[in-house]
Design a protein around this motif. Structure first.
Motif, short mmCIF file in Angstrom:
data_model
loop_
_atom_site.label_atom_id
_atom_site.label_comp_id
_atom_site.label_asym_id
_atom_site.label_seq_id
_atom_site.Cartn_x
_atom_site.Cartn_y
_atom_site.Cartn_z
N UNK A 15 96.15 28.70 93.75
CA UNK A 15 95.99 27.30 93.34
C UNK A 15 96.14 26.34 94.51
N UNK A 16 96.81 26.77 95.55
CA UNK A 16 97.08 25.91 96.71
C UNK A 16 95.89 25.98 97.67
N UNK A 17 95.27 24.86 98.01
CA UNK A 17 94.06 24.86 98.85
C UNK A 17 94.22 25.53 100.21
N UNK A 18 95.33 25.33 100.87
CA UNK A 18 95.51 25.95 102.20
C UNK A 18 95.54 27.47 102.09
N UNK A 19 96.13 27.99 101.02
CA UNK A 19 96.17 29.45 100.83
C UNK A 19 94.77 29.98 100.55
N UNK A 21 92.10 28.71 101.77
CA UNK A 21 91.44 28.68 103.08
C UNK A 21 91.87 29.88 103.92
N UNK A 22 93.13 30.25 103.84
CA UNK A 22 93.62 31.44 104.56
C UNK A 22 92.90 32.68 104.06
N UNK A 23 92.79 32.82 102.75
CA UNK A 23 92.10 33.99 102.18
C UNK A 23 90.64 34.03 102.62
N UNK A 24 90.00 32.88 102.66
CA UNK A 24 88.60 32.81 103.11
C UNK A 24 88.49 33.25 104.57
N UNK A 40 93.10 26.60 110.94
CA UNK A 40 93.31 25.63 109.87
C UNK A 40 94.00 24.36 110.35
N UNK A 41 94.29 24.29 111.65
CA UNK A 41 94.99 23.14 112.23
C UNK A 41 96.32 22.89 111.51
N UNK A 49 104.89 29.99 105.79
CA UNK A 49 105.27 29.88 104.37
C UNK A 49 104.11 30.29 103.46
N UNK A 50 102.91 29.84 103.77
CA UNK A 50 101.74 30.21 102.97
C UNK A 50 101.50 31.72 103.04
N UNK A 51 101.61 32.28 104.23
CA UNK A 51 101.39 33.72 104.39
C UNK A 51 102.46 34.52 103.64
N UNK A 52 103.67 34.01 103.61
CA UNK A 52 104.75 34.68 102.88
C UNK A 52 104.42 34.75 101.38
N UNK A 53 103.95 33.64 100.83
CA UNK A 53 103.57 33.61 99.41
C UNK A 53 102.44 34.61 99.16
N UNK A 54 101.42 34.58 100.00
CA UNK A 54 100.29 35.49 99.83
C UNK A 54 100.73 36.95 99.95
#
Length: 116
Positions: A15-19, A21-24, A40-41, A49-54
């Motif tokens: 649901x989080x846009x940055x995550x 973008x990471x997956x893409x 992703x700047x 933090x985003x990578x930890x959630x993923x």
């Protein structure tokens, strides 16, 4: 009432846009955390933090190489999301079919008025 944030839920993770973008980014292959942050700047801390959630929901795996962490996409958990969203395909298809029929009908009405 807002949903409680949970890291065990793939839906919340994507649901989080940055995550997303990471997956893409990871669709093209393994990337170091620093490459992801640069692409992703983002600063290293939010990227981490985003990578930890993923990682916690199983969407990425990590390989440590000295001080560097390399992340790889694991799309398997996205099957549930894909199956759920795929259920709306018929809904959208039917709506677009109705819209197309309506536009064609308007075009015929315009043609009829133009020939009058």
């Amino acid at each position: 009432m807002a949903r409680a944030t949970t890291t065990s839920d793939v839906y919340n993770a994507v649901a989080e846009p940055q995550r997303r973008r990471i997956l893409a980014l990871l669709r093209t292959g393994q990337k170091a955390a620093s490459e992801i942050a640069d692409a992703l700047a983002l600063a290293p801390s939010p990227t981490s933090k985003h990578l930890r959630v993923l990682r916690q929901v199983g969407l990425v795996s990590v390989r440590e190489d000295g001080r560097h962490r390399h992340y790889t996409l694991n799309a398997q958990p996205l099957r549930e999301v894909h199956a759920w969203t795929g259920g709306f395909e018929q809904f959208w298809s039917e709506n677009f079919d109705r819209l197309e029929a309506y536009v064609e009908e308007l075009g015929h009405l315009e043609d009829d008025h133009a020939t009058d």
